[in-house]
Design an enzyme around this catalytic site. Structure first.
Site, PDB file in Angstrom:
ATOM      1  N   ASN A  41      -1.352   0.109   3.471  1.00 32.67           N
ATOM      2  CA  ASN A  41      -2.519  -1.062   3.186  1.00 32.67           C
ATOM      3  C   ASN A  41      -2.028  -2.509   2.788  1.00 32.67           C
ATOM      4  O   ASN A  41      -2.696  -3.286   2.092  1.00 32.67           O
ATOM      5  CB  ASN A  41      -3.112  -0.533   1.868  1.00 32.67           C
ATOM      6  N   ASP A  54      -8.054  -2.228   2.639  1.00 29.46           N
ATOM      7  CA  ASP A  54      -8.452  -0.755   2.347  1.00 29.46           C
ATOM      8  C   ASP A  54      -8.989  -0.822   0.978  1.00 29.46           C
ATOM      9  O   ASP A  54      -7.983  -0.002  -0.110  1.00 29.46           O
ATOM     10  CB  ASP A  54      -7.625   0.258   2.686  1.00 29.46           C
ATOM     11  N   ASP A  66      -5.176   2.334  -4.147  1.00 28.17           N
ATOM     12  CA  ASP A  66      -4.869   2.754  -3.058  1.00 28.17           C
ATOM     13  C   ASP A  66      -3.476   1.778  -2.401  1.00 28.17           C
ATOM     14  O   ASP A  66      -3.451   1.730  -1.228  1.00 28.17           O
ATOM     15  CB  ASP A  66      -5.614   3.147  -2.061  1.00 28.17           C
ATOM     16  N   LYS A  97      -0.405   0.828  -1.310  1.00 22.91           N
ATOM     17  CA  LYS A  97       0.998   1.699  -0.666  1.00 22.91           C
ATOM     18  C   LYS A  97       1.271   0.930   0.725  1.00 22.91           C
ATOM     19  O   LYS A  97       0.505  -0.120   0.970  1.00 22.91           O
ATOM     20  CB  LYS A  97       0.535   3.201  -0.234  1.00 22.91           C
TER      21      LYS A  97
END
Length: 181
Positions: free
Chosen positions: A43, A59, A38, A40
């Protein structure tokens, strides 16, 4: 570096520093057998400390431990605009899924826009087919799901040289699509 706080025109030196820290963090995870899945802008936390900046990756709720050999497949991992083609097409993936996302984040840091700007699943698949061609039979055979091309995807025109000149051709097609010379 939350997208809504993105400052246009980040200095190259800042991009290098932040991206080096991001690479170091993801490299650490990979060395211990984890995929973040994840990566991105939302994050990544950036803290200024005088003339230095510190990046923290947050995260890890989608992270998976895969060890060295295992490949996993779960379509609903990764943000759509940073989703690796193998994840999008439900082909087993490994650390490569994070590497793809790293490239998308770097593009965003430099250009202040997404490489593939859509949250629509079908549209992102169409864009991948347009630039990279359809997954090969071997790739599908390695997958957990049968080849299921919806009618929307069957009509997408592949690049004339799909899979023949994948490395150079893909870069050329992306440069053309985004107006680079």
């Amino acid at each position: 570096m939350c997208a809504k706080y993105q400052v246009l025109g980040l200095p190259d030196e800042l991009i290098r520093s932040l991206f080096a820290q991001l690479l170091e963090g993801i490299s650490y995870m990979h060395a211990h057998g984890y995929i973040h899945l994840d990566i991105k802008e939302d994050n990544l936390l950036v803290k200024a400390d005088g003339d230095k900046v510190h990046l923290t990756i947050i995260d890890c709720s989608l992270s998976e431990w895969i060890g060295v050999e295992c490949q996993i497949s779960d379509f609903y991992k990764q943000a759509t605009w940073h989703r690796a083609p193998e994840v999008c097409f439900n082909i087993p993936y490994s650390y490569s899924a994070d590497i793809w996302s790293l490239g998308c984040v770097l593009f965003y840091m430099i250009e202040s826009r997404y490489l593939f700007n859509t949250t629509n699943e079908t549209e992102i698949k169409k864009q991948y087919i347009k630039y990279f061609g359809r997954p090969t039979e071997e790739e599908w055979a390695d997958g957990h799901a049968a080849l299921e091309m919806s009618e929307d995807l069957c009509d997408v025109e592949q690049p004339p040289s799909a899979r023949e000149d994948q490395k150079l051709g893909t870069l050329d097609r992306l440069k053309d699509a985004h107006g680079y010379t």
